[in-house]
Design a protein around this motif. Structure first.
Motif, PDB file in Angstrom:
ATOM      1  N   GLY A 100      68.906  19.070  73.879  1.00 52.15           N
ATOM      2  CA  GLY A 100      70.322  18.861  74.160  1.00 52.15           C
ATOM      3  C   GLY A 100      71.106  19.116  72.888  1.00 52.15           C
ATOM      4  O   GLY A 100      70.595  18.884  71.784  1.00 52.15           O
ATOM      5  N   SER A 101      72.335  19.620  73.026  1.00 49.98           N
ATOM      6  CA  SER A 101      73.051  19.983  71.796  1.00 49.98           C
ATOM      7  C   SER A 101      73.480  18.754  71.000  1.00 49.98           C
ATOM      8  O   SER A 101      73.640  18.821  69.786  1.00 49.98           O
ATOM      9  N   LYS A 102      73.637  17.618  71.646  1.00 50.69           N
ATOM     10  CA  LYS A 102      74.000  16.389  70.918  1.00 50.69           C
ATOM     11  C   LYS A 102      72.988  16.094  69.815  1.00 50.69           C
ATOM     12  O   LYS A 102      73.357  15.728  68.690  1.00 50.69           O
ATOM     13  N   GLY A 104      71.076  18.255  68.225  1.00 53.17           N
ATOM     14  CA  GLY A 104      71.227  19.219  67.139  1.00 53.17           C
ATOM     15  C   GLY A 104      72.483  18.947  66.322  1.00 53.17           C
ATOM     16  O   GLY A 104      72.469  19.065  65.085  1.00 53.17           O
ATOM     17  N   ILE A 105      73.551  18.586  66.997  1.00 50.58           N
ATOM     18  CA  ILE A 105      74.810  18.277  66.309  1.00 50.58           C
ATOM     19  C   ILE A 105      74.598  17.084  65.378  1.00 50.58           C
ATOM     20  O   ILE A 105      74.956  17.116  64.202  1.00 50.58           O
ATOM     21  N   ALA A 106      73.980  16.037  65.882  1.00 53.45           N
ATOM     22  CA  ALA A 106      73.762  14.838  65.066  1.00 53.45           C
ATOM     23  C   ALA A 106      72.885  15.167  63.852  1.00 53.45           C
ATOM     24  O   ALA A 106      73.184  14.754  62.729  1.00 53.45           O
ATOM     25  N   GLY A 125      88.286  14.143  68.797  1.00 50.33           N
ATOM     26  CA  GLY A 125      87.064  14.936  68.872  1.00 50.33           C
ATOM     27  C   GLY A 125      85.907  14.150  69.469  1.00 50.33           C
ATOM     28  O   GLY A 125      85.985  12.925  69.633  1.00 50.33           O
ATOM     29  N   TYR A 126      84.860  14.874  69.742  1.00 50.74           N
ATOM     30  CA  TYR A 126      83.616  14.301  70.287  1.00 50.74           C
ATOM     31  C   TYR A 126      83.095  13.254  69.276  1.00 50.74           C
ATOM     32  O   TYR A 126      82.895  13.567  68.100  1.00 50.74           O
ATOM     33  N   PRO A 127      82.904  12.010  69.705  1.00 52.86           N
ATOM     34  CA  PRO A 127      82.619  10.920  68.764  1.00 52.86           C
ATOM     35  C   PRO A 127      81.358  11.092  67.907  1.00 52.86           C
ATOM     36  O   PRO A 127      81.270  10.517  66.821  1.00 52.86           O
ATOM     37  N   VAL A 128      80.429  11.897  68.355  1.00 52.41           N
ATOM     38  CA  VAL A 128      79.180  12.093  67.604  1.00 52.41           C
ATOM     39  C   VAL A 128      79.432  12.631  66.194  1.00 52.41           C
ATOM     40  O   VAL A 128      78.729  12.276  65.247  1.00 52.41           O
ATOM     41  N   TYR A 129      80.455  13.490  66.040  1.00 51.69           N
ATOM     42  CA  TYR A 129      80.684  14.097  64.722  1.00 51.69           C
ATOM     43  C   TYR A 129      80.913  13.021  63.657  1.00 51.69           C
ATOM     44  O   TYR A 129      80.366  13.098  62.562  1.00 51.69           O
ATOM     45  N   GLU A 130      81.750  12.053  63.985  1.00 50.37           N
ATOM     46  CA  GLU A 130      82.081  11.028  62.988  1.00 50.37           C
ATOM     47  C   GLU A 130      80.867  10.139  62.687  1.00 50.37           C
ATOM     48  O   GLU A 130      80.524   9.903  61.530  1.00 50.37           O
ATOM     49  N   ALA A 205      79.922  24.655  71.229  1.00 47.74           N
ATOM     50  CA  ALA A 205      80.327  25.602  72.270  1.00 47.74           C
ATOM     51  C   ALA A 205      79.867  25.169  73.665  1.00 47.74           C
ATOM     52  O   ALA A 205      79.662  26.002  74.550  1.00 47.74           O
ATOM     53  N   ALA A 206      79.759  23.860  73.866  1.00 47.19           N
ATOM     54  CA  ALA A 206      79.197  23.335  75.122  1.00 47.19           C
ATOM     55  C   ALA A 206      79.928  23.811  76.385  1.00 47.19           C
ATOM     56  O   ALA A 206      79.345  23.837  77.465  1.00 47.19           O
ATOM     57  N   TYR A 207      81.208  24.206  76.223  1.00 46.99           N
ATOM     58  CA  TYR A 207      82.016  24.515  77.420  1.00 46.99           C
ATOM     59  C   TYR A 207      82.393  25.980  77.575  1.00 46.99           C
ATOM     60  O   TYR A 207      83.298  26.292  78.341  1.00 46.99           O
ATOM     61  N   THR A 208      81.692  26.894  76.900  1.00 48.83           N
ATOM     62  CA  THR A 208      82.143  28.294  77.031  1.00 48.83           C
ATOM     63  C   THR A 208      81.967  28.855  78.441  1.00 48.83           C
ATOM     64  O   THR A 208      82.556  29.884  78.761  1.00 48.83           O
ATOM     65  N   HIS A 234      74.950  25.249  71.346  1.00 47.00           N
ATOM     66  CA  HIS A 234      75.200  25.502  72.766  1.00 47.00           C
ATOM     67  C   HIS A 234      74.242  24.663  73.599  1.00 47.00           C
ATOM     68  O   HIS A 234      73.327  24.030  73.059  1.00 47.00           O
ATOM     69  N   SER A 235      74.502  24.665  74.885  1.00 41.43           N
ATOM     70  CA  SER A 235      73.775  23.741  75.734  1.00 41.43           C
ATOM     71  C   SER A 235      73.740  24.244  77.160  1.00 41.43           C
ATOM     72  O   SER A 235      74.681  24.901  77.621  1.00 41.43           O
ATOM     73  N   LEU A 236      72.671  23.931  77.868  1.00 42.81           N
ATOM     74  CA  LEU A 236      72.626  24.266  79.286  1.00 42.81           C
ATOM     75  C   LEU A 236      73.213  23.136  80.139  1.00 42.81           C
ATOM     76  O   LEU A 236      73.363  23.275  81.343  1.00 42.81           O
ATOM     77  N   SER A 237      73.550  22.027  79.481  1.00 44.82           N
ATOM     78  CA  SER A 237      73.980  20.825  80.203  1.00 44.82           C
ATOM     79  C   SER A 237      75.167  21.048  81.126  1.00 44.82           C
ATOM     80  O   SER A 237      75.105  20.757  82.318  1.00 44.82           O
ATOM     81  N   LYS A 238      76.273  21.518  80.551  1.00 45.25           N
ATOM     82  CA  LYS A 238      77.512  21.591  81.309  1.00 45.25           C
ATOM     83  C   LYS A 238      77.534  22.859  82.161  1.00 45.25           C
ATOM     84  O   LYS A 238      78.069  22.876  83.259  1.00 45.25           O
ATOM     85  N   THR A 239      76.917  23.925  81.630  1.00 44.19           N
ATOM     86  CA  THR A 239      76.914  25.204  82.341  1.00 44.19           C
ATOM     87  C   THR A 239      76.139  25.136  83.655  1.00 44.19           C
ATOM     88  O   THR A 239      76.582  25.670  84.671  1.00 44.19           O
ATOM     89  N   TRP A 245      68.393  17.065  81.669  1.00 41.53           N
ATOM     90  CA  TRP A 245      67.177  17.813  81.325  1.00 41.53           C
ATOM     91  C   TRP A 245      66.957  17.910  79.823  1.00 41.53           C
ATOM     92  O   TRP A 245      65.842  18.130  79.372  1.00 41.53           O
ATOM     93  N   ARG A 246      68.032  17.827  79.067  1.00 41.13           N
ATOM     94  CA  ARG A 246      68.013  17.898  77.602  1.00 41.13           C
ATOM     95  C   ARG A 246      67.516  19.242  77.085  1.00 41.13           C
ATOM     96  O   ARG A 246      66.394  19.380  76.596  1.00 41.13           O
ATOM     97  N   ILE A 247      68.374  20.205  77.206  1.00 42.70           N
ATOM     98  CA  ILE A 247      68.030  21.529  76.668  1.00 42.70           C
ATOM     99  C   ILE A 247      69.286  22.223  76.132  1.00 42.70           C
ATOM    100  O   ILE A 247      70.297  22.313  76.817  1.00 42.70           O
TER     101      ILE A 247
HETATM  102  C1  LIG Z   1      78.563  17.144  76.575  1.00 41.67           C
HETATM  103  C2  LIG Z   1      78.896  17.570  75.198  1.00 41.67           C
HETATM  104  C3  LIG Z   1      77.910  17.868  74.261  1.00 41.67           C
HETATM  105  C4  LIG Z   1      76.440  17.565  74.421  1.00 41.67           C
HETATM  106  O1  LIG Z   1      75.798  18.013  75.458  1.00 41.67           O
HETATM  107  P1  LIG Z   1      74.218  17.966  75.506  1.00 41.67           P
HETATM  108  O2  LIG Z   1      73.919  17.430  76.849  1.00 41.67           O
HETATM  109  O3  LIG Z   1      73.697  17.049  74.430  1.00 41.67           O
HETATM  110  O4  LIG Z   1      73.784  19.360  75.277  1.00 41.67           O
HETATM  111  C5  LIG Z   1      78.286  18.326  73.022  1.00 41.67           C
HETATM  112  N1  LIG Z   1      79.572  18.472  72.696  1.00 41.67           N
HETATM  113  C6  LIG Z   1      80.542  18.192  73.558  1.00 41.67           C
HETATM  114  C7  LIG Z   1      81.936  18.377  73.127  1.00 41.67           C
HETATM  115  C8  LIG Z   1      80.254  17.719  74.826  1.00 41.67           C
HETATM  116  O5  LIG Z   1      81.240  17.376  75.646  1.00 41.67           O
END
Ligand SMILES: *Cc1c(COP(=O)(O)O)cnc(C)c1O
Length: 395
Positions: A100-102, A104-106, A125-130, A205-208, A234-239, A245-247
């Motif tokens: 999952g991209s979360k 990798g971002i963390a 912004g997405y709270p994970v960054y902070e 780029a989760a929402y492209t 990037h992520s397959l989550s939202k697409t 599934w966490r990918i």
């Molecule tokens: C949902 C989301 C993610 C993380 O999605 P994963 O399920 O971890 O791939 C990342 N960034 C933003 C802005 C999101 O909304």
């Protein structure tokens, strides 16, 4: 037992309070329409489930996966970037699988920040960054992304003392929570900014793949010299409705991608191989599914945007994401408005302040809810006189 200093640094989590209020409202028998969560309500499509069903029965998928992602998955990511963005990626050193991209971002903050280093972050912004910046011992420095700057941070006006300590700039387009998109000019400018100040540009780029009206979001890697200074998550989550599934994947600047891989190698053990095979299937045949899903989201978006506009808002329909970002009516805070709305109408929205101080005065609606629920939500607002041109007086 002594807990780490790290834990004490975590800012209060507004969403826990929302959950509590939601529980309370439910207990009172209020019928809740949840427009809060950004999690697709629709199932993962059958063509992906079929690939998973087959893969899971193959015992060769059951052992430890490789840390970086299977060669086939990395190749599929590379092929997808080529087809979708016209970006060529070397699957061997410019692509890394993520749980999952979360994740990798963390871990990116741990990879690129030393204690005292600054991460430039969007607010809201997405709270994970902070939080991940704090975990790494870094210092967040917030750049407002608001209506007044077209939801694009002003990179030309950052204090040089801040710049000299900055090591990363996080961007997120199409954006959660605002639904904003970036102009081509801005993305090119961000690359030049990164090159000039030696600041790694990190694009979430989760929402492209959630887009409307003929607009097609771009990858930052499409821009000139991007691979010298940018990494994209990037992520397959939202697409593909695969949040559970966490990918996902990190792509771009090869040294950055490999450095992130080095951190991950010591923490996790890759993505379940069967999930990677499902991911390959997802990416290989993405077009028909993405198209039909976006048509469905577009109808939902129009119900909400038109509905709110009939109640006095003046919203422009977002060109991407499944979020609608709207001003709080009257002079309540975002949090007060959201809590009152829930209590009085059962409609749950997220207060903008949950994404940072610059989100104050806004709320976010997620359209990951069936059409009839959205229609019902709008009619509840109408019934309770929640409108934009005057202080709401919900009964
Ligand atoms: C949902 C989301 C993610 C993380 O999605 P994963 O399920 O971890 O791939 C990342 N960034 C933003 C802005 C999101 O909304």
């Amino acid at each position: 037992m002594k807990k780490s200093e790290r834990i004490k640094k975590i800012p209060p989590y507004l969403f826990a309070e929302i959950d509590r209020k939601k529980g309370e409202a439910k207990a009172k028998g209020i019928d809740i329409i949840d427009l809060g969560i950004g999690d697709p309500d629709l199932p993962t499509p059958d063509y992906i489930l079929d690939a998973m069903t087959e893969a899971i029965k193959d015992p060769s998928t059951h052992d430890y996966p490789s840390y970086n992602g299977s060669p086939e998955f990395r190749q599929a990511v590379s092929d997808w970037y080529q087809d979708r963005f016209n970006v060529s990626l070397d699957p061997n050193n410019e692509v890394l699988s993520l749980i999952g991209s979360k994740e990798g971002i963390a871990h990116a903050f741990m990879t690129f920040l030393d204690p005292g280093d600054i991460a430039l972050l969007p607010n809201p912004g997405y709270p994970v960054y902070e939080v991940a910046t704090l975990f790494a011992g870094g210092e967040p420095y917030f750049l407002p992304v608001t209506e007044s700057n077209g939801y694009q941070p002003d990179l030309s006006n950052i204090d040089p003392a801040v710049l000299s300590k900055s090591n990363m700039l996080f961007l997120n387009y199409p954006n959660n929570p605002t639904g904003a998109i970036a102009t081509d000019d801005f993305l090119q400018q961000a690359i030049e900014f990164g090159l000039k100040h030696d600041i790694l540009i990190c694009m979430d780029a989760a929402y492209t793949e959630v887009y409307y009206d003929g607009y097609k979001p771009r990858s930052i890697l499409e821009f000139n010299r991007a691979k010298e200074i940018a990494i994209e998550f990037h992520s397959l989550s939202k697409t593909f409705n695969m949040t559970g599934w966490r990918i996902g994947m990190a792509v771009g600047h090869s040294e950055a991608v490999q450095a992130l891989g080095k951190i991950k190698t010591n923490i996790d053990s890759g993505i379940f191989k069967a999930v990677q095979r499902a991911g390959i299937a997802a990416l290989k045949n993405y077009k028909p599914f993405v198209k039909s899903q976006n048509q469905l989201y577009q109808k939902r978006r129009d119900i909400v945007v038109n509905g709110l506009n009939q109640l006095g808002w003046n919203l422009e329909a977002p060109k991407a994401t499944f979020y609608i970002w709207a001003k709080v009516p009257g002079n309540k805070t975002s949090e007060q408005f959201s809590m009152d709305l829930l209590e009085n109408t059962g409609v749950l929205v997220v207060p903008g302040s949950g994404y940072g101080s610059a989100g104050e005065g806004y709320f976010r609606i997620s359209i990951t809810t069936p059409e009839e629920k959205l229609v019902e939500a709008i009619s509840r607002l109408k019934k309770h006189h929640v409108q934009f041109d005057m202080t709401p007086s919900p009964q």
